[in-house]
Design a protein around this motif. Structure first.
Motif, PDB file in Angstrom:
ATOM      1  N   GLY A   1      -8.989  -6.815  -4.319  1.00 19.33           N
ATOM      2  CA  GLY A   1      -8.784  -5.362  -4.263  1.00 19.33           C
ATOM      3  C   GLY A   1      -7.970  -4.909  -3.078  1.00 19.33           C
ATOM      4  N   GLY A   2      -7.087  -5.779  -2.566  1.00 17.07           N
ATOM      5  CA  GLY A   2      -6.247  -5.436  -1.413  1.00 17.07           C
ATOM      6  C   GLY A   2      -5.141  -4.463  -1.774  1.00 17.07           C
ATOM      7  N   PHE A   3      -4.247  -4.242  -0.824  1.00 12.71           N
ATOM      8  CA  PHE A   3      -3.180  -3.260  -1.035  1.00 12.71           C
ATOM      9  C   PHE A   3      -2.223  -3.669  -2.148  1.00 12.71           C
ATOM     10  CE2 PHE A   3      -4.264  -1.879   3.351  1.00 12.71           C
ATOM     11  CZ  PHE A   3      -4.491  -0.547   3.062  1.00 12.71           C
ATOM     12  N   GLU A   4      -2.031  -4.966  -2.333  1.00 17.74           N
ATOM     13  CA  GLU A   4      -1.181  -5.429  -3.431  1.00 17.74           C
ATOM     14  C   GLU A   4      -1.771  -4.995  -4.772  1.00 17.74           C
ATOM     15  OE1 GLU A   4       0.580  -9.619  -5.279  1.00 17.74           O
ATOM     16  OE2 GLU A   4      -0.381  -9.603  -3.317  1.00 17.74           O
ATOM     17  N   TYR A   5      -3.087  -5.152  -4.896  1.00 18.31           N
ATOM     18  CA  TYR A   5      -3.758  -4.706  -6.118  1.00 18.31           C
ATOM     19  C   TYR A   5      -3.705  -3.188  -6.250  1.00 18.31           C
ATOM     20  CZ  TYR A   5      -7.527  -3.040  -9.048  1.00 18.31           C
ATOM     21  OH  TYR A   5      -8.248  -2.341  -9.990  1.00 18.31           O
ATOM     22  N   LEU A   6      -3.956  -2.469  -5.168  1.00 18.89           N
ATOM     23  CA  LEU A   6      -3.959  -1.006  -5.212  1.00 18.89           C
ATOM     24  C   LEU A   6      -2.594  -0.454  -5.604  1.00 18.89           C
ATOM     25  CD1 LEU A   6      -6.119  -0.209  -2.044  1.00 18.89           C
ATOM     26  CD2 LEU A   6      -6.802   0.010  -4.442  1.00 18.89           C
ATOM     27  N   ASP A   7      -1.515  -1.122  -5.167  1.00 17.93           N
ATOM     28  CA  ASP A   7      -0.166  -0.710  -5.573  1.00 17.93           C
ATOM     29  C   ASP A   7      -0.010  -0.819  -7.084  1.00 17.93           C
ATOM     30  OD1 ASP A   7       0.837   0.006  -3.101  1.00 17.93           O
ATOM     31  OD2 ASP A   7       1.681  -1.967  -2.671  1.00 17.93           O
ATOM     32  N   VAL A   8      -0.435  -1.947  -7.636  1.00 15.45           N
ATOM     33  CA  VAL A   8      -0.336  -2.163  -9.079  1.00 15.45           C
ATOM     34  C   VAL A   8      -1.210  -1.176  -9.838  1.00 15.45           C
ATOM     35  CG1 VAL A   8      -0.796  -3.796 -10.953  1.00 15.45           C
ATOM     36  CG2 VAL A   8       0.241  -4.604  -8.828  1.00 15.45           C
ATOM     37  N   CYS A   9      -2.431  -0.979  -9.357  1.00 18.56           N
ATOM     38  CA  CYS A   9      -3.370  -0.049  -9.989  1.00 18.56           C
ATOM     39  C   CYS A   9      -2.810   1.375  -9.996  1.00 18.56           C
ATOM     40  CB  CYS A   9      -4.700  -0.102  -9.244  1.00 18.56           C
ATOM     41  SG  CYS A   9      -5.978   0.965  -9.940  1.00 18.56           S
ATOM     42  N   ALA A  10      -2.244   1.798  -8.872  1.00 21.77           N
ATOM     43  CA  ALA A  10      -1.665   3.141  -8.766  1.00 21.77           C
ATOM     44  C   ALA A  10      -0.464   3.298  -9.695  1.00 21.77           C
ATOM     45  CB  ALA A  10      -1.260   3.423  -7.324  1.00 21.77           C
ATOM     46  N   LEU A  11       0.380   2.262  -9.768  1.00 22.27           N
ATOM     47  CA  LEU A  11       1.559   2.323 -10.621  1.00 22.27           C
ATOM     48  C   LEU A  11       1.173   2.406 -12.094  1.00 22.27           C
ATOM     49  CD1 LEU A  11       4.608   2.231 -10.957  1.00 22.27           C
ATOM     50  CD2 LEU A  11       4.484  -0.269 -10.878  1.00 22.27           C
ATOM     51  N   ILE A  12       0.203   1.586 -12.514  1.00 20.80           N
ATOM     52  CA  ILE A  12      -0.269   1.640 -13.902  1.00 20.80           C
ATOM     53  C   ILE A  12      -0.832   3.019 -14.219  1.00 20.80           C
ATOM     54  CG2 ILE A  12      -1.907   0.700 -15.572  1.00 20.80           C
ATOM     55  CD1 ILE A  12      -1.773  -1.955 -14.066  1.00 20.80           C
ATOM     56  N   SER A  13      -1.613   3.570 -13.305  1.00 19.81           N
ATOM     57  CA  SER A  13      -2.201   4.901 -13.508  1.00 19.81           C
ATOM     58  C   SER A  13      -1.114   5.957 -13.655  1.00 19.81           C
ATOM     59  CB  SER A  13      -3.116   5.256 -12.332  1.00 19.81           C
ATOM     60  OG  SER A  13      -4.159   4.322 -12.193  1.00 19.81           O
ATOM     61  N   ALA A  14      -0.089   5.890 -12.814  1.00 17.13           N
ATOM     62  CA  ALA A  14       1.012   6.857 -12.876  1.00 17.13           C
ATOM     63  C   ALA A  14       1.766   6.741 -14.199  1.00 17.13           C
ATOM     64  CB  ALA A  14       1.962   6.646 -11.700  1.00 17.13           C
ATOM     65  N   LEU A  15       2.028   5.510 -14.642  1.00 18.18           N
ATOM     66  CA  LEU A  15       2.727   5.304 -15.912  1.00 18.18           C
ATOM     67  C   LEU A  15       1.907   5.818 -17.085  1.00 18.18           C
ATOM     68  CD1 LEU A  15       4.190   1.708 -15.361  1.00 18.18           C
ATOM     69  CD2 LEU A  15       5.450   3.868 -15.356  1.00 18.18           C
ATOM     70  N   LEU A  16       0.595   5.609 -17.044  1.00 19.05           N
ATOM     71  CA  LEU A  16      -0.271   6.089 -18.121  1.00 19.05           C
ATOM     72  C   LEU A  16      -0.342   7.609 -18.157  1.00 19.05           C
ATOM     73  CD1 LEU A  16      -3.242   3.537 -17.972  1.00 19.05           C
ATOM     74  CD2 LEU A  16      -1.468   3.717 -19.718  1.00 19.05           C
ATOM     75  N   VAL A  17      -0.393   8.227 -16.985  1.00 16.09           N
ATOM     76  CA  VAL A  17      -0.403   9.692 -16.913  1.00 16.09           C
ATOM     77  C   VAL A  17       0.902  10.257 -17.458  1.00 16.09           C
ATOM     78  CG1 VAL A  17      -0.377  11.658 -15.320  1.00 16.09           C
ATOM     79  CG2 VAL A  17      -2.065   9.850 -15.027  1.00 16.09           C
TER      80      VAL A  17
ATOM     81  N   GLY B   1       0.791  -1.226   0.000  1.00 15.08           N
ATOM     82  CA  GLY B   1       0.000   0.000   0.000  1.00 15.08           C
ATOM     83  C   GLY B   1       0.822   1.274   0.000  1.00 15.08           C
ATOM     84  N   LEU B   2       2.136   1.172   0.210  1.00 18.19           N
ATOM     85  CA  LEU B   2       2.963   2.385   0.275  1.00 18.19           C
ATOM     86  C   LEU B   2       2.973   3.123  -1.063  1.00 18.19           C
ATOM     87  CD1 LEU B   2       4.848   4.058   2.065  1.00 18.19           C
ATOM     88  CD2 LEU B   2       6.752   2.647   1.255  1.00 18.19           C
ATOM     89  N   MET B   3       3.167   2.375  -2.149  1.00 15.23           N
ATOM     90  CA  MET B   3       3.166   2.985  -3.479  1.00 15.23           C
ATOM     91  C   MET B   3       1.797   3.592  -3.798  1.00 15.23           C
ATOM     92  SD  MET B   3       4.120   1.165  -7.116  1.00 15.23           S
ATOM     93  CE  MET B   3       5.620   0.482  -6.420  1.00 15.23           C
ATOM     94  N   PHE B   4       0.744   2.889  -3.404  1.00 13.88           N
ATOM     95  CA  PHE B   4      -0.626   3.381  -3.622  1.00 13.88           C
ATOM     96  C   PHE B   4      -0.845   4.719  -2.930  1.00 13.88           C
ATOM     97  CE2 PHE B   4      -4.636   3.393  -1.110  1.00 13.88           C
ATOM     98  CZ  PHE B   4      -5.491   3.852  -2.097  1.00 13.88           C
ATOM     99  N   TYR B   5      -0.470   4.807  -1.657  1.00 11.99           N
ATOM    100  CA  TYR B   5      -0.675   6.051  -0.911  1.00 11.99           C
ATOM    101  C   TYR B   5       0.134   7.202  -1.501  1.00 11.99           C
ATOM    102  CZ  TYR B   5      -3.348   3.802   2.814  1.00 11.99           C
ATOM    103  OH  TYR B   5      -4.335   3.141   3.521  1.00 11.99           O
ATOM    104  N   TRP B   6       1.392   6.957  -1.840  1.00 11.46           N
ATOM    105  CA  TRP B   6       2.238   8.008  -2.401  1.00 11.46           C
ATOM    106  C   TRP B   6       1.661   8.543  -3.713  1.00 11.46           C
ATOM    107  CZ3 TRP B   6       5.846  11.148  -0.757  1.00 11.46           C
ATOM    108  CH2 TRP B   6       6.591  10.814   0.369  1.00 11.46           C
ATOM    109  N   ILE B   7       1.308   7.639  -4.604  1.00 13.91           N
ATOM    110  CA  ILE B   7       0.839   8.052  -5.937  1.00 13.91           C
ATOM    111  C   ILE B   7      -0.525   8.728  -5.861  1.00 13.91           C
ATOM    112  CG2 ILE B   7       0.105   7.196  -8.201  1.00 13.91           C
ATOM    113  CD1 ILE B   7       2.296   5.060  -7.967  1.00 13.91           C
ATOM    114  N   PHE B   8      -1.465   8.131  -5.110  1.00 14.63           N
ATOM    115  CA  PHE B   8      -2.803   8.710  -5.044  1.00 14.63           C
ATOM    116  C   PHE B   8      -2.818  10.048  -4.306  1.00 14.63           C
ATOM    117  CE2 PHE B   8      -6.482   5.979  -6.437  1.00 14.63           C
ATOM    118  CZ  PHE B   8      -5.720   5.208  -7.301  1.00 14.63           C
ATOM    119  N   TRP B   9      -2.021  10.176  -3.248  1.00 13.73           N
ATOM    120  CA  TRP B   9      -1.943  11.471  -2.571  1.00 13.73           C
ATOM    121  C   TRP B   9      -1.326  12.519  -3.495  1.00 13.73           C
ATOM    122  CZ3 TRP B   9      -4.863  13.220   0.889  1.00 13.73           C
ATOM    123  CH2 TRP B   9      -5.271  12.476   1.990  1.00 13.73           C
TER     124      TRP B   9
END
Length: 202
Positions: free
Chosen positions: A159-175, A3-11
Motif C-alpha cells: 500500500g505504498g505510494f506506488e500503489y496509491l498512485d495507481v489506485c488514484a489513477l484508476i479512481s479518476a479514470l472510473l469517475v 505519490g505525486l499523482m495520488f496527492y493531486w487526484i485525491f486533493w
C-alpha cells in the motif's frame, strides 16, 4: 516522485466533494472524510510479521469491506468474486513485470489504470461497485504480491505510494468514464424530449 499523482487526484476529489457537490448528497460527507483520512495516513506505516504496511492502503481496504458488508448476501458474494478476479490480475501484472518487462510498452501506472479500470467496468455497472472492487481487489493483490515476494530477497511496501498512485489513477479514470456515461444518458433523454416537442409543435 512517488505519490505525486495520488496527492493531486485525491486533493482534487476532496475539493470537489467539499465545495462543489450538493450538501444534500448522502455520500458527500462520508467520501470527503474518507479521502481526508487517507491523505493524513499516507505517510504512516508500520511493520507487521515481516511486512511493511502503509496505513492508508489498509484503511481503504477496511472501508471497502465495510461498504460491501452493508449489501445483500448475493451482492456480497458477487463483490467477493469480482475483487478476487482483480486481485489475481493485479498480482499477475506485477509478476509479468518482473519476469518479462518487455511487454510494459508505456508507463506502468497508466497501463494498470487502463487495464483495471476496463476490467472493473466489465464486472460492475455502477461507479460505487467499480470503485469498491478495484480498491478492494488491488489492495488484496498487494498483500498477495508481498507474500509472494517474501520468498525472495525483494523488499516491498504494501500500500505504498506506488500503489496509491495507481489506485488514484484508476479512481479518476472510473469517475471520468461514469461522467461520460451519465452525460450520454442526459443528452439522449433531452434529445428525445426536444424531438417530441418538435413533433407536437408541428
Amino acid at each position: 516522485m512517488g505519490g505525486l499523482m495520488f496527492y493531486w487526484i485525491f486533493w482534487s476529489f476532496w475539493v470537489y466533494l467539499t465545495f462543489l457537490v450538493d450538501k444534500k448528497n448522502p455520500y458527500r460527507g462520508k467520501l470527503s472524510a474518507i479521502i481526508l483520512i487517507v491523505l493524513l495516513l499516507s505517510n504512516l506505516q508500520f511493520h507487521l510479521r515481516g511486512f511493511d504496511i502503509h496505513a492508508s492502503g489498509l484503511f481503504l481496504l477496511v472501508i471497502c469491506y465495510t461498504f460491501i458488508s452493508q449489501e445483500k448476501q448475493r451482492a456480497i458474494i458477487y463483490y467477493f468474486i469480482c475483487s478476487l478476479i482483480v486481485s489475481i490480475g493485479y498480482v499477475t501484472f506485477h509478476l509479468f513485470e518482473i519476469f518479462d518487462p518487455v511487454w510494459i510498452i508505456f508507463k506502468k501506472e497508466w497501463m494498470m489504470g487502463i487495464c483495471f479500470g476496463y476490467l472493473s467496468i466489465l464486472l460492475q455497472k455502477t461507479l460505487k461497485g467499480r470503485l469498491l472492487i478495484t480498491i478492494c481487489g488491488t489492495m488484496q493483490g498487494e498483500f498477495l504480491y508481498a507474500y509472494t515476494l517474501s520468498k525472495f530477497p525483494f523488499p516491498y511496501e504494501i500500500g505504498g505510494f506506488e500503489y496509491l498512485d495507481v489506485c488514484a489513477l484508476i479512481s479518476a479514470l472510473l469517475v471520468c468514464w461514469s461522467a461520460l456515461e451519465n452525460a450520454s444518458t442526459y443528452i439522449q433523454t433531452h434529445y428525445h424530449f426536444f424531438e417530441k416537442e418538435k413533433q407536437k409543435s408541428s
